[in-house]
Design an enzyme around this catalytic site. Sequence first.
Site, short mmCIF file in Angstrom:
data_model
loop_
_atom_site.label_atom_id
_atom_site.label_comp_id
_atom_site.label_asym_id
_atom_site.label_seq_id
_atom_site.Cartn_x
_atom_site.Cartn_y
_atom_site.Cartn_z
N LYS A 117 0.83 -1.21 0.00
CA LYS A 117 0.00 0.00 0.00
C LYS A 117 0.86 1.26 0.00
O LYS A 117 0.55 2.23 -0.68
CB LYS A 117 -0.95 0.02 1.20
CG LYS A 117 -2.12 -0.95 1.06
CD LYS A 117 -3.17 -0.66 2.12
CE LYS A 117 -4.34 -1.62 1.99
NZ LYS A 117 -5.32 -1.47 3.07
N LYS A 198 -11.48 -12.66 -10.03
CA LYS A 198 -12.53 -12.71 -9.02
C LYS A 198 -13.54 -11.59 -9.22
O LYS A 198 -13.18 -10.49 -9.65
CB LYS A 198 -11.90 -12.53 -7.62
CG LYS A 198 -11.72 -13.88 -6.90
CD LYS A 198 -10.95 -13.76 -5.63
CE LYS A 198 -11.68 -13.08 -4.51
NZ LYS A 198 -11.07 -13.30 -3.18
N LYS A 201 -15.92 -5.41 -6.51
CA LYS A 201 -16.75 -4.21 -6.56
C LYS A 201 -16.14 -3.12 -7.43
O LYS A 201 -16.83 -2.26 -7.94
CB LYS A 201 -17.03 -3.68 -5.16
CG LYS A 201 -15.78 -3.22 -4.44
CD LYS A 201 -16.10 -2.59 -3.11
CE LYS A 201 -14.83 -2.24 -2.39
NZ LYS A 201 -14.00 -3.38 -2.00
P1 AMP Z 1 -13.36 -7.54 0.16
O1 AMP Z 1 -14.58 -6.84 -0.35
O2 AMP Z 1 -12.39 -7.91 -0.91
O3 AMP Z 1 -12.73 -6.85 1.34
O4 AMP Z 1 -13.84 -8.96 0.73
C1 AMP Z 1 -14.71 -9.12 1.83
C2 AMP Z 1 -14.95 -10.62 2.02
O5 AMP Z 1 -15.59 -11.17 0.85
C3 AMP Z 1 -13.68 -11.43 2.21
O6 AMP Z 1 -13.94 -12.47 3.15
C4 AMP Z 1 -13.41 -12.03 0.84
O7 AMP Z 1 -12.72 -13.25 0.90
C5 AMP Z 1 -14.83 -12.23 0.29
N1 AMP Z 1 -14.83 -12.10 -1.19
C6 AMP Z 1 -14.50 -10.98 -1.89
N2 AMP Z 1 -14.66 -11.18 -3.22
C7 AMP Z 1 -15.07 -12.48 -3.37
C8 AMP Z 1 -15.40 -13.30 -4.51
N3 AMP Z 1 -15.36 -12.83 -5.77
N4 AMP Z 1 -15.80 -14.59 -4.29
C9 AMP Z 1 -15.87 -15.07 -3.01
N5 AMP Z 1 -15.57 -14.35 -1.91
C10 AMP Z 1 -15.18 -13.07 -2.07
#
Ligand code: AMP
Length: 335
Positions: A117, A198, A201
């Site tokens: 970061k 993956k 958002k």
């Molecule tokens: P983040 O929004 O990346 O901080 O992720 C928040 C939670 O959602 C974490 O536990 C990630 O492992 C899970 N997560 C994020 N993107 C995915 C995805 N495409 N598929 C499955 N789990 C996800």
Amino acid sequence: MSEPAAKPVVLTCAQPTGRLHLGNYLGAVLNWGRMQDDHECYFGIVDQHAITVPTVPADLRANTYACLAQYMACGLDPARSRLFVQSHVTGHTELAWVLGCLCPLGQLERMTQFKDKAARQESVRAGLLTYPVLMAADILLYNAAKVPVGEDQKQHLELTRDLAQKFNHTYSDTFVIPEPYIAATGARVMSLQDPGAKMSKSDPNASATLFITDSADDIRRKVGSAVTDSGAEVRAAPDKPGVSNLLQILSACSGRPVAALEDDFRGKGYGDFKRAVTDAVEAVLAPVRSRFATFSADRAELDRVLKAGAEGAQRAAHRTLAKVHRKVGFVERPR
Ligand code: AMP
């Protein structure tokens, strides 16, 4: 009669990053909801972590409420768990100070997430360096036995364990040493437009990500335009990443194993398949969307949830801090 055994404490923290997508829901939040049955759950929306990088104040405030309403819509239940905002519970920063006074600077400078970061910032803020100490405080404040952590947070949990051990050793046994919580594996949801990546958002392609608050029309349009392949077989295989991803999504949303779905669609085309995916996603997200609309329209209720969550969390925090302050030699504040 003997007391029922105390449920293990689990702390889950998430930054108020705005909209949750289907990957967050199927991969994480659904499992967090299930943990509430047999754990004492604390869910912290960590706004103090959010300001370690530049943020727009109005967005942070709006995202904090939106996050709370989305979590409640996904099944996190303020009647069974503590849903709170980190900055409402003063114990987090108070404990972080004490832990920071035990933490070797070099260990913070070696954190890979800090290095990554920091390399992307023009000027690096001290908060970005010391953020893992605040995360250690988040966890130790509640004597959490288990913490659900992704790959990227494992090093931070190690630091938390080191700091807990260091405190226990320097003063006397105080903190539970937290273990990573290995949640039942949720679905890994891939982008609808690039199934090699993956679902995220921040994907610039608006059709790639299904948000949990998307309308029925959005879902139909996005699933309808999801990338498949030039074949016609509904089968999970490494050379069919688009179809495999849709099968995973359908399986997670319908509860049917992928192999059974492959049988269901033998001899049928991608059109029928995508309609089934659309219907299954809609069946899962429609109640979430409607609960989100109800919760987000009722700011007073969200504030009541945050007040109760903060009070419950602060009570637990005070118990830990009183012990910590006594052990380090702070004079108890006269009452
Ligand atoms: P983040 O929004 O990346 O901080 O992720 C928040 C939670 O959602 C974490 O536990 C990630 O492992 C899970 N997560 C994020 N993107 C995915 C995805 N495409 N598929 C499955 N789990 C996800």
